[in-house]
Design a protein around this motif. Structure first.
Motif, mmCIF file in Angstrom:
data_model
loop_
_atom_site.group_PDB
_atom_site.id
_atom_site.type_symbol
_atom_site.label_atom_id
_atom_site.label_comp_id
_atom_site.label_asym_id
_atom_site.label_seq_id
_atom_site.Cartn_x
_atom_site.Cartn_y
_atom_site.Cartn_z
ATOM 1 N N ALA A 1 -1.469 3.526 -0.771
ATOM 2 C CA ALA A 1 0.108 3.333 -0.745
ATOM 3 C C ALA A 1 0.683 4.181 -1.837
ATOM 4 N N MET B 1 4.398 6.510 3.206
ATOM 5 C CA MET B 1 5.048 5.238 3.379
ATOM 6 C C MET B 1 6.593 5.284 3.712
ATOM 7 N N ILE C 1 4.688 -2.295 7.907
ATOM 8 C CA ILE C 1 3.728 -2.026 6.974
ATOM 9 C C ILE C 1 3.428 -3.345 6.428
ATOM 10 N N ASN D 1 -0.369 -5.435 4.437
ATOM 11 C CA ASN D 1 -1.200 -5.665 3.184
ATOM 12 C C ASN D 1 -2.704 -5.369 3.392
ATOM 13 N N THR E 1 -1.096 -5.095 -3.974
ATOM 14 C CA THR E 1 -0.677 -4.208 -3.133
ATOM 15 C C THR E 1 1.048 -4.525 -2.237
ATOM 16 N N ILE F 1 3.690 -1.738 -1.918
ATOM 17 C CA ILE F 1 4.512 -1.424 -0.973
ATOM 18 C C ILE F 1 5.937 -1.614 -1.098
#
Ligand SMILES: [Zn+2]
Length: 292
Positions: free
Chosen positions: A135, A142, A152, A154, A177, A181
């Motif tokens: 990502a 993204m 979206i 994890n 993560t 994001i």
């Protein structure tokens, strides 16, 4: 018939004339009035009832009980006043019947852009369980996922077997993560998927602590094993039922090649490919889902 009863009968006959549906015959006037009480419109019945109550009490008292008008028909309650708009529409029942979630793990990679083109072309939404390091390396992809309405989620920062890690390391995989994001898209994920589908109670608890539900799948295309486009399509479509979650990986080119076939095949079965956000709109954090 005594005098009072005769007067009552005459009064009833004259009252009955108020009601257009009643034409009492001389021979059967009272019978007709009785019928009237059960077959007339509410409005006519109420007029009769009001007329009956205008009679002198002794006349009313002389009329046999079974010939008296019933109480007036109850008036229907007025409809409730519409509520003032509150600025939020009423929540609509979640009726994603025949929906299935198509999900892609392990990206994003360069080929994910091609996959997004296909999804756009087919007007379908999907879910991306992204690896945090990927990502971070592909912020534009993204942002495209976010802008084009996909979910979206994890998939840890560098794809470890989570049950082998300490509690602290599990938490860090999820946190790093989520941060990747958030940095690239501003999105706070609501779903995680453990790499290899491997999880234990600590993984579920750590997910729940971070507001994440755990998403597994009920349709496994095994695309990573066979890398066969036709086989991926066949396994995805044949395995899917309403509410299914289909597992694929966007890091494999043959899988991306299969996506138009998967979407068309699902639709031919009457299924609707949607994102996880659509399939399960209110996931409970710390709960494991394999399907809707
Ligand atoms: Zn994975």
């Amino acid at each position: 018939m005594n005098r009072v009863a005769k007067a009552a009968a005459a009064a009833l006959c004259s009252l009955a004339l108020i009601a257009p549906v009643v034409q009492p015959s001389p021979a059967a006037g009272l019978t007709r009035v009785e019928q009237f009480s059960s077959t007339s419109s509410d409005a006519a019945h109420n007029a009769w009832w009001q007329g009956f109550n205008l009679l002198p009490p002794q006349v009313r008292g002389a009329i046999p009980r079974e010939l008296r008008p019933a109480d007036p028909a109850p008036q229907p309650a007025p409809p409730p006043a519409p509520e003032a708009p509150q600025g939020h529409p009423e929540p609509t029942p979640d009726t994603c019947d025949n929906c299935v979630a198509i999900t892609f793990d392990d990206g994003p990679v360069g080929d994910t852009d091609r996959l997004l083109d296909m999804l756009k072309e087919k007007d379908a939404k999907a879910t991306f369980f992204v690896v945090g390091s990927n990502a971070k390396a592909n912020p534009k992809i993204m942002q495209r996922m976010r802008d084009e309405g996909h979910t979206i989620a994890n998939h840890t920062y560098n794809h470890p077997r989570l049950p082998k890690l300490s509690d602290g390391a599990i938490g860090k995989q999820l946190d790093d993560t989520n941060a990747a994001i958030a940095e690239t898209t501003g999105v706070t994920p609501r779903w995680m998927r453990p790499p290899y589908g491997m999880y234990d109670n600590r993984v579920v608890a750590a997910s729940g602590d971070r507001g994440l539900a755990v998403a597994l799948w009920d349709v496994d295309t095994s695309d990573w094993k066979h890398r066969d486009t036709a086989k991926t399509c066949k396994l995805a479509v044949e395995g899917a039922k309403p509410g299914s979650v289909i597992l694929m990986h966007d890091i494999h080119r043959p899988t991306v090649d299969a996506v138009p076939c998967v979407i068309d095949g699902l639709r031919e079965k009457g299924l609707r490919p949607v994102s996880m956000d659509r399939l399960i709109s209110n996931p409970a954090a710390g709960t494991v889902y394999t399907r809707r």
